[in-house]
Design a protein around this motif. Structure first.
Motif, mmCIF file in Angstrom:
data_model
loop_
_atom_site.group_PDB
_atom_site.id
_atom_site.type_symbol
_atom_site.label_atom_id
_atom_site.label_comp_id
_atom_site.label_asym_id
_atom_site.label_seq_id
_atom_site.Cartn_x
_atom_site.Cartn_y
_atom_site.Cartn_z
ATOM 1 N N CYS A 1 0.764 -1.187 -0.040
ATOM 2 C CA CYS A 1 -0.016 0.107 -0.090
ATOM 3 C C CYS A 1 0.882 1.427 0.114
ATOM 4 C CB CYS A 1 -1.004 -0.089 1.016
ATOM 5 S SG CYS A 1 -1.733 1.678 1.368
ATOM 6 N N CYS B 1 -7.006 -0.476 0.271
ATOM 7 C CA CYS B 1 -6.301 -1.031 1.350
ATOM 8 C C CYS B 1 -7.073 -1.428 2.470
ATOM 9 C CB CYS B 1 -5.065 -0.119 1.599
ATOM 10 S SG CYS B 1 -4.172 -0.719 3.197
ATOM 11 N N CYS C 1 -5.876 0.851 5.665
ATOM 12 C CA CYS C 1 -5.792 2.217 5.843
ATOM 13 C C CYS C 1 -7.148 2.738 5.070
ATOM 14 C CB CYS C 1 -4.351 3.051 5.756
ATOM 15 S SG CYS C 1 -4.161 2.884 4.056
HETATM 16 ZN ZN LIG Z 1 -2.845 1.098 3.387
#
Ligand SMILES: [Zn+2]
Length: 325
Positions: free
Chosen positions: A28, A47, A50
């Motif tokens: 990511c 992701c 997050c």
């Molecule tokens: Zn992430």
């Protein structure tokens, strides 16, 4: 021993060895988390750690928005090869051919049609992997064709920009795509068809300065960079610190440039709802009572009496609104 090493051993090795592709794990770009490719696909390239929306190619995008992932792409013309004989570190012809080989496309746009929530739609999607999604004559051609197709099909036009702006290797010709694409989407509006822009990361330069900011409705993916010039260029020009989150989708939402920031998993449903509202003006539920024929609509002008050519006199027998017996 030679026949063993030359003939038998490679066969055994071929049986035992399993191909391990090197792209099973993705990192990511926002939080550095390593994500297994299957998890990433299942999570629509968002992701899981997050919530960062990773950039995706046009095919993933199209599968994501059309009903059951089904759509048809249209054939686009091959762009004029290097009209200005441009050369920087490389010749433009070479750059273009490299990008065409890498992506298997003529230029940085894919045009497809299908249905979203049962409503016909034409989608024009940028491919950022093709020379940064830059807009040259090829992209201009593609967008004009997309608009014409939407017109023919009486469908909504959806554009998913992901672009660094105008293609500098085509000079003035790339800048001419700005008014050209604006004219194309104007025709859609004149026909009363919806033009919806889904701003994705990044939408910058000449694309932002033309059709990408003229949608009837602007949706944006979370965290997308949307702007004309880059943050650093602006900062150096005005010699001022820019606020946090400047040019991000959420910032534009706060400042009224974007109608909604939509998570990728909600995008299809949101588009379906918008298209149903805009293109299906009839009620979705069954009508149980017929409207009364003699009900007067307040404020509605009576049918034209002076129209001598009119042979339909049904309206004349009614009491005009505002007059009493
Ligand atoms: Zn992430």
């Amino acid at each position: 021993m030679n026949w063993i090493t030359n003939s038998v051993l490679p066969k055994i090795q071929a049986l035992v060895r399993r191909e391990v592709p090197d792209n099973l794990w993705h990192k990511c770009v926002a939080c550095g988390q390593m994500i297994f490719h299957r998890d990433l696909e299942q999570n629509l390239h968002v992701c899981p750690e997050c919530g960062h929306h990773l950039r995706i190619g046009p095919i993933e995008r199209l599968k994501m928005v059309f009903d059951e992932g089904k759509y048809d792409t249209i054939q686009l013309p091959k762009p004029a090869l290097d009209p200005l004989k441009f050369r920087d570190q490389k010749r433009y012809t070479d750059r273009l051919r490299e990008a065409q080989t890498k992506t298997g496309r003529n230029d940085a746009m894919v045009v497809a049609h299908g249905t979203i929530g049962g409503v016909p739609a034409v989608a024009a999607v940028f491919d950022f992997g093709f020379m940064g999604g830059s807009m040259g004559t090829g992209v201009g051609d593609a967008l004009v064709r997309a608009a014409k197709l939407a017109e023919t099909q009486n469908a909504a036009l959806l554009v998913f920009p992901s672009s660094g702006g105008a293609r500098m290797q085509e000079g003035i010709l790339s800048l001419m795509q700005m008014p050209r694409t604006v004219a194309a989407v104007d025709r859609i509006k004149e026909r009363g068809l919806p033009f919806i822009v889904i701003l994705t990361d990044p939408t910058t330069g000449g694309v932002t300065a033309s059709f990408a900011m003229l949608g009837d409705i602007h949706l944006a993916e979370p965290g997308s960079i949307i702007g004309f010039a880059g943050q650093r260029v602006i900062q150096e020009t005005i010699r001022e610190q820019l606020p946090d989150g400047f040019q991000r989708a959420e910032y534009l939402l706060e400042h009224g440039m974007v109608d909604a920031v939509v998570h990728r998993k909600d995008l299809k449903a949101t588009l379906g709802r918008i298209l149903a509202l805009l293109l299906r003006p009839r009620p979705t539920a069954q009508i149980v009572a017929l409207p009364q024929p003699d009900v007067e609509i307040p404020g509605k002008a009576p049918a034209t009496k002076d129209d001598g050519k009119s042979t339909n006199h049904v309206a004349d027998t009614r009491t005009p609104a505002g007059e009493s017996d």
